[in-house]
Design a protein around this motif. Sequence first.
Motif, PDB file in Angstrom:
ATOM      1  N   ARG A 170      38.623  33.631  37.600  1.00  0.00           N
ATOM      2  CA  ARG A 170      37.690  33.726  36.632  1.00  0.00           C
ATOM      3  C   ARG A 170      36.838  32.440  36.706  1.00  0.00           C
ATOM      4  O   ARG A 170      35.676  32.524  36.584  1.00  0.00           O
ATOM      5  N   THR A 171      37.510  31.317  36.816  1.00  0.00           N
ATOM      6  CA  THR A 171      36.568  29.989  36.929  1.00  0.00           C
ATOM      7  C   THR A 171      35.729  30.123  38.274  1.00  0.00           C
ATOM      8  O   THR A 171      34.619  29.688  38.172  1.00  0.00           O
ATOM      9  N   SER A 172      36.067  30.842  39.223  1.00  0.00           N
ATOM     10  CA  SER A 172      35.263  30.788  40.412  1.00  0.00           C
ATOM     11  C   SER A 172      34.166  31.891  40.065  1.00  0.00           C
ATOM     12  O   SER A 172      32.916  31.412  40.581  1.00  0.00           O
ATOM     13  N   PHE A 173      34.324  32.782  39.328  1.00  0.00           N
ATOM     14  CA  PHE A 173      33.209  33.759  39.061  1.00  0.00           C
ATOM     15  C   PHE A 173      32.216  33.253  38.051  1.00  0.00           C
ATOM     16  O   PHE A 173      31.251  33.597  38.158  1.00  0.00           O
ATOM     17  N   GLN A 174      32.742  32.351  37.044  1.00  0.00           N
ATOM     18  CA  GLN A 174      31.984  31.656  36.178  1.00  0.00           C
ATOM     19  C   GLN A 174      30.898  31.025  36.765  1.00  0.00           C
ATOM     20  O   GLN A 174      29.999  30.618  36.102  1.00  0.00           O
ATOM     21  N   ALA A 175      31.280  30.368  37.947  1.00  0.00           N
ATOM     22  CA  ALA A 175      30.526  29.518  38.490  1.00  0.00           C
ATOM     23  C   ALA A 175      29.189  30.043  39.081  1.00  0.00           C
ATOM     24  O   ALA A 175      28.186  29.398  39.603  1.00  0.00           O
ATOM     25  N   LEU A 176      29.159  31.435  39.359  1.00  0.00           N
ATOM     26  CA  LEU A 176      28.229  32.120  39.868  1.00  0.00           C
ATOM     27  C   LEU A 176      26.894  32.052  38.884  1.00  0.00           C
ATOM     28  O   LEU A 176      27.185  32.313  37.654  1.00  0.00           O
ATOM     29  N   PRO A 177      25.742  32.148  39.441  1.00  0.00           N
ATOM     30  CA  PRO A 177      24.592  31.948  38.524  1.00  0.00           C
ATOM     31  C   PRO A 177      24.408  33.232  37.688  1.00  0.00           C
ATOM     32  O   PRO A 177      24.572  34.360  38.286  1.00  0.00           O
ATOM     33  N   GLU A 178      24.587  33.124  36.492  1.00  0.00           N
ATOM     34  CA  GLU A 178      24.356  34.430  35.475  1.00  0.00           C
ATOM     35  C   GLU A 178      23.178  35.154  35.679  1.00  0.00           C
ATOM     36  O   GLU A 178      23.283  36.344  35.504  1.00  0.00           O
ATOM     37  N   GLY A 179      22.196  34.666  36.155  1.00  0.00           N
ATOM     38  CA  GLY A 179      20.804  35.215  36.403  1.00  0.00           C
ATOM     39  C   GLY A 179      21.051  36.449  37.541  1.00  0.00           C
ATOM     40  O   GLY A 179      20.418  37.686  37.429  1.00  0.00           O
ATOM     41  N   LEU A 180      21.852  36.343  38.434  1.00  0.00           N
ATOM     42  CA  LEU A 180      22.192  36.968  39.310  1.00  0.00           C
ATOM     43  C   LEU A 180      22.887  38.344  38.793  1.00  0.00           C
ATOM     44  O   LEU A 180      22.557  39.594  39.263  1.00  0.00           O
ATOM     45  N   ILE A 181      23.739  38.260  37.997  1.00  0.00           N
ATOM     46  CA  ILE A 181      24.338  39.309  37.348  1.00  0.00           C
ATOM     47  C   ILE A 181      23.377  40.211  36.371  1.00  0.00           C
ATOM     48  O   ILE A 181      23.240  41.364  36.252  1.00  0.00           O
ATOM     49  N   ILE A 186      19.676  44.694  34.630  1.00  0.00           N
ATOM     50  CA  ILE A 186      18.438  45.070  34.289  1.00  0.00           C
ATOM     51  C   ILE A 186      18.169  46.221  35.372  1.00  0.00           C
ATOM     52  O   ILE A 186      17.508  47.281  35.010  1.00  0.00           O
ATOM     53  N   ASP A 187      18.455  46.047  36.482  1.00  0.00           N
ATOM     54  CA  ASP A 187      18.351  47.263  37.418  1.00  0.00           C
ATOM     55  C   ASP A 187      19.116  48.549  37.350  1.00  0.00           C
ATOM     56  O   ASP A 187      18.924  49.424  37.992  1.00  0.00           O
ATOM     57  N   GLY A 188      20.028  48.468  36.336  1.00  0.00           N
ATOM     58  CA  GLY A 188      20.727  49.378  35.820  1.00  0.00           C
ATOM     59  C   GLY A 188      22.184  49.687  36.682  1.00  0.00           C
ATOM     60  O   GLY A 188      22.782  50.645  36.763  1.00  0.00           O
ATOM     61  N   ALA A 189      22.525  48.363  37.107  1.00  0.00           N
ATOM     62  CA  ALA A 189      24.045  48.437  38.037  1.00  0.00           C
ATOM     63  C   ALA A 189      24.968  48.312  36.823  1.00  0.00           C
ATOM     64  O   ALA A 189      24.969  47.687  35.831  1.00  0.00           O
ATOM     65  N   GLY A 190      26.298  49.038  37.212  1.00  0.00           N
ATOM     66  CA  GLY A 190      27.335  49.144  36.184  1.00  0.00           C
ATOM     67  C   GLY A 190      28.164  47.872  36.489  1.00  0.00           C
ATOM     68  O   GLY A 190      27.935  47.432  37.563  1.00  0.00           O
TER      69      GLY A 190
END
Lengths: 305, 313
Positions: A170-181, A186-190
């Motif tokens: 989780r800590t590692s995932f949190q470090a990813l830029p939120e904008g990416l997700i 917005i592009d409609g990915a689940g």
Amino acid sequence: MKKLSEENITVKKRSKGERIFSYFNTVFLACVTLVFLLPIWHVFCASASDPAKLIQARGLLLKPAGSITLTGYRLALKNGTIIRGYLNTIFYTTAATLIGMFGSAAAAYALSRPNLMWKKPIAFILSFTMLFNGGIIPTYLLVRNLHMLNSIWAVILPGCLSVYNILVMRTSFQALPEGLIEAARIDGAGHMRILFQIVMPCSKAIIAVITLFYVVTHWNSWFHASLYVDGQHRELYPLQLLLREIVIMNSQSALELAGENGALNLGKELTKYAVIVVSMLPMMVVYPFIQKYFVSGVMIGSIKE
Amino acid sequence: MKKEIKKYQKPFKERVVRDFKMNKAVYFMLLPVIVYFVVYHYVPMAGLIAAFQDYKIKLGYFHSHFVGLKHFKRFFESIYAWRLIKNTFLISIKDIVWSYPLTIGFALLLNEVRNKGYKKFVQTVSYLPHFISMVVVCGLVMDFCKKGGILSIIVSFFTGTESSLLSEAANFQGIFVGTGIWQGIGYGTIVYLSAISGISPELYEAAKVDGAGRLKQTWHITLPGILPTVVIMLILRVGSIMSVSYQKIILLYSPAVYETADVISSYVYRVGIAEGAEYGFSSAVGLFQSVVNLALIIIANKISAKITETSLW
């Protein structure tokens, strides 16, 4: 270039005492390295020894006793019980790791989402199990009551998800830029698609480490199987449980089941070492490749919210 | 910002519904994991009720007779209680006293190695024992401790007689802790090395300007720099004082050395599974252990939060 010249200067600046220390440090660490290596080397040597010489050998083997033979390996490979155990271990490890990785990645991703109302309570529910647990007996009774004794599920399921691994991921995932997700949303990915096509490919280091953690745990595990699988279901034994019989309890039954006769008495000691080598080789070969990522797997900050 | 405040002013029920609608997919991802933890961790916790029952497999949790604190009384009045508690604490404390300074020392020495290739080589080799299974490690320990084994030979240099080391009660804890260090020290340095690499290089530069040598830099910068890590690791360790690696104990011990080797968890295993099927009694002893563990980690965390401002939660 600049960095290099700086290093040169610091080397020059080192005092005599520091140079002497550095020398002793190198020698000392070489000795420590030997302490780690020699016991393992001993096993390798023993496994390739002459069976008659091996039994007489004393102390640490620095080279195989007598002439090098591969009898031990031949005997181990001819032994149906051991092959079966090895295959079982491969199966248990693969299955448990897959379940563990899917579960952990999904949970870690979910807990890394910023706008989750029940995030904290859920994280607490998971973390609390690290502080307090029911212990061996109630867990045994649970598996028993679920009628899972003597089944592959009793070996695979208990212990296939680790809270620690989930929190580290989780800590590692949190470090990813939120904008990416968000962009993907917005592009409609689940969420599943984001997890598998964006988050996981971006977190290769942590995926590698956690996978290794799970693989090593399951590969080396024997206790669950010894609790939940009884002697009448030896065909379910993982290799480590057979190893316990051979190495610790010194019972040769696992080796005898091969249908070999008493003339091979000498070979048993040899086979024991050969099986040990074969059992530890895969982990020994794999971990150095993932070693550089270990640091990301022990980030203790992960435990704290 | 305004929207944010408005959202929080909505009644609880509305917020729950909204949150669920927004994050339905996320909660579905979590569901299997939560179910897993409920089944494999919380159900056994509830199963600790057996500690207060005369638990019978046939009757189950719902029909077994309640016996109150009978099992606890029996445990604490037995000759085993003191011995088990003593051994558990002694082994853990010996382990902490030896393995902490050694691991930190090893990390510091590794940190001083300038040749990157050599450093990596030593690290790789030092991790090796961590990846070897407990069964194999214990097999090796037994091999080395029997007559003619290397440890036995080394000890005979000092004592004059070669003996089977593991069959003497006086040796067990030393062997247990020593081999534990062999297996864990290399891997244990990772945490400290990563903490060391997090220390700002400027601090070292400043110290160099002030004329501090490597030793002074280690003492005044490196050690204080890794203190929070050391404290966290200690809290975690203290929290598991009661749970000595019972797998290793079970593999290594024999009735001849129960006196120093038997710990609470190995006793629970023996009474509950290996030799008897006294589920109620063994659950009670296990519960005692879990409760003390929980209390210890809470206390350690409190003390640490007060003294060093570092805490787990």
